[in-house]
Design an enzyme around this catalytic site. Sequence first.
Site, PDB file in Angstrom:
ATOM      1  N   ARG A 178     -28.692  59.368  -8.568  1.00 17.68           N
ATOM      2  CA  ARG A 178     -28.507  58.893 -10.397  1.00 17.68           C
ATOM      3  C   ARG A 178     -27.608  60.346 -10.863  1.00 17.68           C
ATOM      4  NH1 ARG A 178     -33.918  55.408 -11.422  1.00 17.68           N
ATOM      5  NH2 ARG A 178     -32.962  53.364 -10.118  1.00 17.68           N
ATOM      6  N   GLU A 221     -26.236  52.676  -2.431  1.00 17.19           N
ATOM      7  CA  GLU A 221     -26.189  50.764  -2.858  1.00 17.19           C
ATOM      8  C   GLU A 221     -26.122  50.064  -1.827  1.00 17.19           C
ATOM      9  OE1 GLU A 221     -28.011  49.578  -5.257  1.00 17.19           O
ATOM     10  OE2 GLU A 221     -27.669  51.337  -6.624  1.00 17.19           O
ATOM     11  N   CYS A 266     -41.905  44.277 -12.627  1.00 15.33           N
ATOM     12  CA  CYS A 266     -42.413  43.308 -12.150  1.00 15.33           C
ATOM     13  C   CYS A 266     -42.011  43.083 -10.992  1.00 15.33           C
ATOM     14  CB  CYS A 266     -40.605  42.338 -13.171  1.00 15.33           C
ATOM     15  SG  CYS A 266     -40.628  40.789 -12.657  1.00 15.33           S
ATOM     16  N   GLN A 305     -32.001  45.669   2.615  1.00 19.92           N
ATOM     17  CA  GLN A 305     -32.818  46.346   2.978  1.00 19.92           C
ATOM     18  C   GLN A 305     -33.534  46.966   3.190  1.00 19.92           C
ATOM     19  OE1 GLN A 305     -31.828  42.890   4.353  1.00 19.92           O
ATOM     20  NE2 GLN A 305     -30.009  42.724   4.172  1.00 19.92           N
ATOM     21  N   THR A 306     -33.809  47.921   2.718  1.00 13.20           N
ATOM     22  CA  THR A 306     -34.415  49.408   2.474  1.00 13.20           C
ATOM     23  C   THR A 306     -35.196  49.741   1.791  1.00 13.20           C
ATOM     24  OG1 THR A 306     -32.436  49.806   3.901  1.00 13.20           O
ATOM     25  CG2 THR A 306     -33.996  51.071   4.016  1.00 13.20           C
ATOM     26  N   CYS A 312     -47.503  42.802 -16.351  1.00  9.27           N
ATOM     27  CA  CYS A 312     -47.059  42.752 -17.120  1.00  9.27           C
ATOM     28  C   CYS A 312     -47.534  43.543 -18.414  1.00  9.27           C
ATOM     29  CB  CYS A 312     -47.186  40.777 -17.510  1.00  9.27           C
ATOM     30  SG  CYS A 312     -46.675  39.911 -16.265  1.00  9.27           S
TER      31      CYS A 312
HETATM   32  N1  ADE Z   1     -32.286  48.847  -5.484  1.00  6.37           N
HETATM   33  C1  ADE Z   1     -31.584  49.136  -5.116  1.00  6.37           C
HETATM   34  N2  ADE Z   1     -30.617  49.759  -6.000  1.00  6.37           N
HETATM   35  C2  ADE Z   1     -31.076  50.764  -6.709  1.00  6.37           C
HETATM   36  C3  ADE Z   1     -30.829  51.963  -7.247  1.00  6.37           C
HETATM   37  N3  ADE Z   1     -29.773  51.740  -8.097  1.00  6.37           N
HETATM   38  N4  ADE Z   1     -31.977  52.326  -7.659  1.00  6.37           N
HETATM   39  C4  ADE Z   1     -33.532  52.079  -7.640  1.00  6.37           C
HETATM   40  N5  ADE Z   1     -33.514  50.953  -6.326  1.00  6.37           N
HETATM   41  C5  ADE Z   1     -32.977  50.371  -6.009  1.00  6.37           C
END
Ligand code: ADE
Length: 376
Positions: free
Chosen positions: A35, A47, A202, A52-53, A209
């Site tokens: 980020r 991504e 979620c 799967q991780t 919630c």
């Molecule tokens: N899972 C898949 N893509 C993600 C992302 N960009 N940030 C956090 N979790 C994720």
Amino acid sequence: MADEHVEEFDSRDLAQMRKKIASWFRNAQRDLPWRVERNAYRVWVSEIMLQQTTVQAVVPYFERFMKQFPTVEALAESEEADVLRLWEGLGYYSRARNLRTGAIQVCEQFNGQVPKQVDQLLEIKGIGRYTAGAIASFAYNQPAPILEANTLRLFVRLLAYDGDPKSAAGQRQLWALAERFASCRNPAKVNEALMELGALVCRVSAPQCDACPLKSSCRAFLSGRQEELPVLQKRIAVTRVVDACVAIQRKNKWLVRQRTSEERWAGMWDFPRFSVESVDHDGKLTPAISRRLHEEVRQTLLRDWNVTAEIHDDLMEVRHTVTRYRIRLLALIANWQEGSPSDGEIRWVTTQQLAELPLSVTARRIADWLHERHTS
Ligand code: ADE
């Protein structure tokens, strides 16, 4: 079951929901390495790793990967074995091979620029609809929809969709909602906030919630069905297998073979490994069974590997799961006597050289053990 759940939200509802999640996201989002210094290449790599991780497992891999391959050009110029070595332990290694192939494609076909448009992104090896949407929206703020595990669960609950979310009808409706969410001025923020909300609030079990900014719009919450949705799919049956893996020593070297493109863990190196019948998946390894195992392994090595070897030790036992296979792996040590495999990519390597090769996770455990034993 009503077919068109998506219509339950009008554009005013959606605008309000976007505002609420964006404001929630400002306070709740995690600090994650992809980020910061955001660009399309970093989004793409992250991504692919995140498929799967878990986030937690990915973070150190992402950081190491970016250090070694900071740009798409660097990745395009890499050796496949170096990429696999960095990916070792993350699993689903075709992701790493495709990522490298995709980087070469970006350099040759798109002039080194990761494209902005979803249809062009989809031409790149390993990029599917979700990843294309993530790159287009996160990196370029394009109004592209995303649907992956987190947003899927969130949308299913928002709509109280009680069909199979993976069915064609389910996918159509969930993508339609994703598209409506992303059709706004700030799709990068909205998409990422949706995903984060799916991941942190979620959640699969015990969704939070009370802390959810969308609870007043959530059909599942309003009808108390958040724990029942999404409807769970039948689990595929697990298959139990027993494998043997043999570290064969010839002076100070060990026999390894590169796994072929038809095999699991393609491109990775491994000690001779094959399934065996003389040991049960769950039975005890008594001395008698161990002797039968040694004999079976000796015969298989001679027949399929053209190697005569004397098995002299049971090294370790590892249980692991790969997709639907539950594997009992018995690792053995043997002394080479004669012969060498005539086909396949074969090498005799020292324990130091093993450190440089991409190995399967279990082969790495064996290699670490050999390294320790031979240096202590
Ligand atoms: N899972 C898949 N893509 C993600 C992302 N960009 N940030 C956090 N979790 C994720």
